[in-house]
Scaffold this active site. Structure first.
Site, mmCIF file in Angstrom:
data_model
loop_
_atom_site.group_PDB
_atom_site.id
_atom_site.type_symbol
_atom_site.label_atom_id
_atom_site.label_comp_id
_atom_site.label_asym_id
_atom_site.label_seq_id
_atom_site.Cartn_x
_atom_site.Cartn_y
_atom_site.Cartn_z
ATOM 1 N N ARG A 51 0.701 -0.862 -0.050
ATOM 2 C CA ARG A 51 -0.108 0.098 -0.289
ATOM 3 C C ARG A 51 0.924 0.844 -0.207
ATOM 4 O O ARG A 51 0.295 2.019 -0.570
ATOM 5 C CB ARG A 51 -1.059 0.110 0.949
ATOM 6 C CG ARG A 51 -2.323 0.067 1.094
ATOM 7 C CD ARG A 51 -2.863 0.347 2.106
ATOM 8 N NE ARG A 51 -4.647 1.311 2.370
ATOM 9 C CZ ARG A 51 -4.787 0.342 1.800
ATOM 10 N NH1 ARG A 51 -5.294 -0.633 1.560
ATOM 11 N NH2 ARG A 51 -6.226 1.452 2.370
ATOM 12 N N LYS A 148 0.495 -18.192 6.568
ATOM 13 C CA LYS A 148 -0.891 -18.293 7.825
ATOM 14 C C LYS A 148 -0.803 -16.988 8.551
ATOM 15 O O LYS A 148 0.018 -16.666 8.107
ATOM 16 C CB LYS A 148 0.016 -19.231 9.285
ATOM 17 C CG LYS A 148 0.856 -19.345 9.857
ATOM 18 C CD LYS A 148 1.549 -19.512 10.989
ATOM 19 C CE LYS A 148 0.800 -19.720 12.017
ATOM 20 N NZ LYS A 148 1.947 -19.196 13.443
ATOM 21 N N HIS A 178 5.572 -22.951 8.285
ATOM 22 C CA HIS A 178 7.548 -22.390 7.655
ATOM 23 C C HIS A 178 8.331 -23.922 8.570
ATOM 24 O O HIS A 178 9.347 -24.409 8.327
ATOM 25 C CB HIS A 178 7.965 -21.671 8.321
ATOM 26 C CG HIS A 178 8.314 -20.492 9.811
ATOM 27 N ND1 HIS A 178 7.225 -20.810 9.945
ATOM 28 C CD2 HIS A 178 9.105 -20.688 10.928
ATOM 29 C CE1 HIS A 178 7.616 -20.244 11.476
ATOM 30 N NE2 HIS A 178 8.998 -20.889 12.216
ATOM 31 N N LYS A 182 12.031 -26.039 7.407
ATOM 32 C CA LYS A 182 12.930 -26.782 8.257
ATOM 33 C C LYS A 182 13.898 -27.913 8.610
ATOM 34 O O LYS A 182 13.410 -28.582 8.193
ATOM 35 C CB LYS A 182 12.864 -26.728 10.075
ATOM 36 C CG LYS A 182 12.103 -25.452 10.650
ATOM 37 C CD LYS A 182 11.936 -24.978 11.950
ATOM 38 C CE LYS A 182 11.324 -23.818 13.043
ATOM 39 N NZ LYS A 182 12.632 -22.789 13.279
ATOM 40 N N GLU A 216 9.677 -21.879 23.888
ATOM 41 C CA GLU A 216 10.071 -20.403 23.246
ATOM 42 C C GLU A 216 10.859 -18.891 24.517
ATOM 43 O O GLU A 216 10.213 -19.229 25.060
ATOM 44 C CB GLU A 216 9.535 -19.836 22.153
ATOM 45 C CG GLU A 216 8.984 -20.154 21.056
ATOM 46 C CD GLU A 216 8.137 -19.272 19.954
ATOM 47 O OE1 GLU A 216 8.340 -18.823 19.481
ATOM 48 O OE2 GLU A 216 7.165 -19.550 19.463
ATOM 49 N N ASP A 235 -1.652 -20.867 17.788
ATOM 50 C CA ASP A 235 -0.645 -19.805 16.663
ATOM 51 C C ASP A 235 0.225 -21.317 16.324
ATOM 52 O O ASP A 235 1.423 -21.135 15.333
ATOM 53 C CB ASP A 235 -0.124 -19.108 17.618
ATOM 54 C CG ASP A 235 1.266 -18.139 17.170
ATOM 55 O OD1 ASP A 235 1.254 -17.890 16.241
ATOM 56 O OD2 ASP A 235 1.891 -18.129 18.153
ATOM 57 N N HIS A 240 2.067 -25.888 13.468
ATOM 58 C CA HIS A 240 3.580 -26.956 13.317
ATOM 59 C C HIS A 240 3.902 -27.794 14.279
ATOM 60 O O HIS A 240 3.939 -28.701 13.669
ATOM 61 C CB HIS A 240 4.400 -25.250 14.239
ATOM 62 C CG HIS A 240 4.790 -23.896 13.509
ATOM 63 N ND1 HIS A 240 4.369 -23.614 12.134
ATOM 64 C CD2 HIS A 240 3.913 -22.916 14.121
ATOM 65 C CE1 HIS A 240 4.128 -22.150 11.569
ATOM 66 N NE2 HIS A 240 5.095 -21.877 12.870
ATOM 67 N N LYS A 337 5.033 -19.557 25.206
ATOM 68 C CA LYS A 337 6.712 -18.619 25.797
ATOM 69 C C LYS A 337 6.690 -17.815 26.814
ATOM 70 O O LYS A 337 6.676 -18.535 27.860
ATOM 71 C CB LYS A 337 5.517 -17.262 24.850
ATOM 72 C CG LYS A 337 4.801 -17.126 23.562
ATOM 73 C CD LYS A 337 5.648 -17.164 22.583
ATOM 74 C CE LYS A 337 4.525 -17.107 21.492
ATOM 75 N NZ LYS A 337 5.234 -17.337 19.791
HETATM 76 C C1 BG6 Z 1 4.960 -18.582 14.236
HETATM 77 C C2 BG6 Z 1 4.431 -18.278 15.135
HETATM 78 O O1 BG6 Z 1 4.611 -19.157 13.331
HETATM 79 O O2 BG6 Z 1 5.507 -19.282 14.802
HETATM 80 C C3 BG6 Z 1 5.152 -17.299 16.358
HETATM 81 O O3 BG6 Z 1 3.448 -17.120 15.323
HETATM 82 C C4 BG6 Z 1 6.271 -17.743 16.773
HETATM 83 O O4 BG6 Z 1 4.281 -16.683 17.333
HETATM 84 C C5 BG6 Z 1 7.335 -18.777 15.202
HETATM 85 O O5 BG6 Z 1 7.444 -17.692 17.617
HETATM 86 C C6 BG6 Z 1 8.507 -19.389 16.034
HETATM 87 O O6 BG6 Z 1 9.426 -20.343 15.181
HETATM 88 P P1 BG6 Z 1 10.468 -20.417 14.898
HETATM 89 O O7 BG6 Z 1 11.241 -20.326 13.644
HETATM 90 O O8 BG6 Z 1 11.083 -19.202 15.242
HETATM 91 O O9 BG6 Z 1 10.733 -22.078 16.555
#
Ligand code: BG6
EC number: 1.1.1.49
Length: 490
Positions: A51, A148, A178, A182, A216, A235, A240, A337
């Site tokens: 934008r 996502k 993603h 990995k 995390e 999330d 994942h 987290k």
């Molecule tokens: C994302 C989540 O898809 O993956 C985040 O929305 C998360 O909340 C992240 O922190 C973790 O990815 P990675 O590759 O750092 O483990």
């Protein structure tokens, strides 16, 4: 060593949302690394679209700054950065209006591979898809990449799939998770299906349980208001952790082919049993005043700016897969987290040998365990019992056979591509193996929805936990009551 980098064919890649966080942090730095690796053909064209009204030069300056910030100093070669930047174009565009679309069309070369990355809010997916077709920009071979969150429940995921399907065929749609990009996640398939060693014992007869941990250290910080509508279940688990579980649990596909692999993953998701409330623990992190910091870190409720939020920043759960292979082998999943350490791993704990011939082994016997580390220090660790060296009888001891991919593979292992760069190159190559199919995403939501609905109906409140720990104590109980233990998060 002979280079394994195979350049892809000529392409035009459009990144919608090119001024956003993901584009700056991951997409463009990743493309730059692929450029440095020699994978990008000379005439590849990278087109940012967003934008923001800005010139091509201003956009190039933005990406130059992103490379400086997010690419390691050892790769900061100014001549290479200049060469990469010269491929960047920019089009200010209105996803819901008509501005910018003719200019975009003028930049796209129909004779090369065309890919369109939707790094924007899902609410815009349908608008972008519609305009790409209406302006004749995307042909029958064009690919679209969507990020996502792919929906927030089954109904919204179905609606998204439907709006994309109005303009694109399934073979053109690349839904990114993603985690599938990995290195170690793909290695799971190699370990399972390129070796005879594990597959015969890869079932509930020999495997006691599986633990999947994605811990995390970060809180939800600046993205609190987005995260609060989502929580750890939406999330992380629905996508994942579910993908990791599928890689462990799926049957061998007949071929390493996108649909063969995805068919097998889908069967696993469909075989997931409903999870009763007593098998789930949800948590929310508390504020933290670390000794080494002057100011305290806010707790979850402050981060999300809602003192009454019932969204979880941590979840642990026990999951069963109702099929022949996995009946009675629980999968324990946990993610959160602000935990003690950043670590992602899958641990497979094997059962006891049927009969022990060693009297003295009593008390010291420990199960075989295969641990696959996703991050940090990607690698594998197989815990085995051996005889403790020295005289004094047959004493047993558990030792690790530890392999770090970086060490085992030398230079090649130390320079593994990031998940995003690998996945973007797969889009250009037209390989959908590591992307989620529409039915897979819907099946994952069909399993997730009743769990979340149950919390809402019961008014379930997450347990508070201290930041810098391993999560709520109740999560320990989830294991203890089954006579098992979580692996240490360190
Ligand atoms: C994302 C989540 O898809 O993956 C985040 O929305 C998360 O909340 C992240 O922190 C973790 O990815 P990675 O590759 O750092 O483990």
């Amino acid at each position: 060593m002979v280079s394994r980098i195979i350049p892809v064919d000529a392409f035009d890649l459009v990144i919608f949302g090119a001024t956003g966080d993901l584009a700056n942090r991951k997409i463009f730095p990743g493309l730059f690394r692929r450029f440095l690796a020699g994978q990008m053909p000379d005439d590849a064209r990278l087109i940012g679209a967003a934008r923001t009204e800005q010139s091509r030069e201003e956009f190039q300056a933005q990406i130059r700054a992103a490379i400086k910030e997010f690419v390691s100093p050892s790769k900061q070669d100014s001549a290479q950065i200049d060469a990469f930047i010269s491929r960047l174009h920019y089009v200010p565009i209105d996803a819901r209006g008509e501005a910018g679309w003719p200019e975009l069309k003028a930049l796209i070369r129909p004779e090369v591979i065309n890919a369109f990355y939707f790094s924007v809010a899902p609410a815009l997916f349908g608008d972008l898809a519609e305009r790409l077709k209406a302006y004749g920009i995307a042909g029958d071979d064009a690919r679209i990449v969507v990020e996502k969150p792919f929906g927030r429940d089954l109904a919204s995921a179905r609606a998204l799939n439907k709006s994309l399907a109005e303009h694109f065929e399934e073979h053109q749609i690349y839904r990114i998770d993603h985690y599938l990009g990995k290195e170690t996640v793909q290695n799971l398939m190699a370990v399972r299906f390129a070796n005879i060693l594990f597959e015969p014992i890869w079932n509930s007869q020999y495997i006691d349980h599986v633990q999947i941990t994605v811990a995390e250290t970060v809180g939800v910080g600046g993205r609190g208001s987005y995260y609060d509508k989502s929580g750890a279940m939406r999330d992380m688990v629905q996508n994942h952790l579910m993908q990791l579980l599928c890689m462990i649990a799926m049957e061998p596909p007949y071929h390493f082919d996108p649909d063969a692999v995805r068919d097998e993953k889908l069967k696993v998701i469909r075989a997931l049993q409903p999870v009763p409330p007593q098998d789930i623990v949800r948590g929310q992190y508390l504020g933290w005043h670390r000794e080494d910091q002057d100011t305290p870190m806010p707790g979850y409720l402050e981060d999300c700016e809602d003192p009454h939020s019932k969204t979880e920043s941590y979840i642990a759960m026990k999951v069963h897969i109702a099929n022949w292979r996995w009946k009675n082998t629980p999968f324990y999943l946990r993610t959160g987290k602000r935990l003690r350490a950043r670590t992602s791993e899958i641990a497979i704990t094997f059962k006891e040998p049927p009969h022990s011939i060693f009297d003295e082994a009593e008390g010291s016997w420990q199960p075989n365990q295969l641990v696959i580390r996703l991050q940090p220090n990607e690698g594998m660790n197989l815990k085995m019992m051996i005889k403790e060296p020295g005289p004094g009888g047959m004493r047993l001891k558990q030792v690790p056979l530890d392999m770090s991919f970086a060490q085992a593979l030398g230079e090649e292992g130390a320079d593994m591509p990031d998940a995003y760069e690998r996945l973007i190159m797969d889009v250009i190559r037209g390989n959908q193996t590591l992307f989620m199919r529409g039915d897979e995403v819907e099946a994952a939501w069909a399993w997730t929805d009743p769990i979340i609905q149950g919390w809402e109906e019961r008014g379930d409140t997450p347990r508070p936990y201290d930041s810098g720990t391993t999560g709520p104590d109740d999560a320990l109980m989830l294991m203890h009551r089954d006579g098992r233990r979580w692996r240490h998060i360190k």
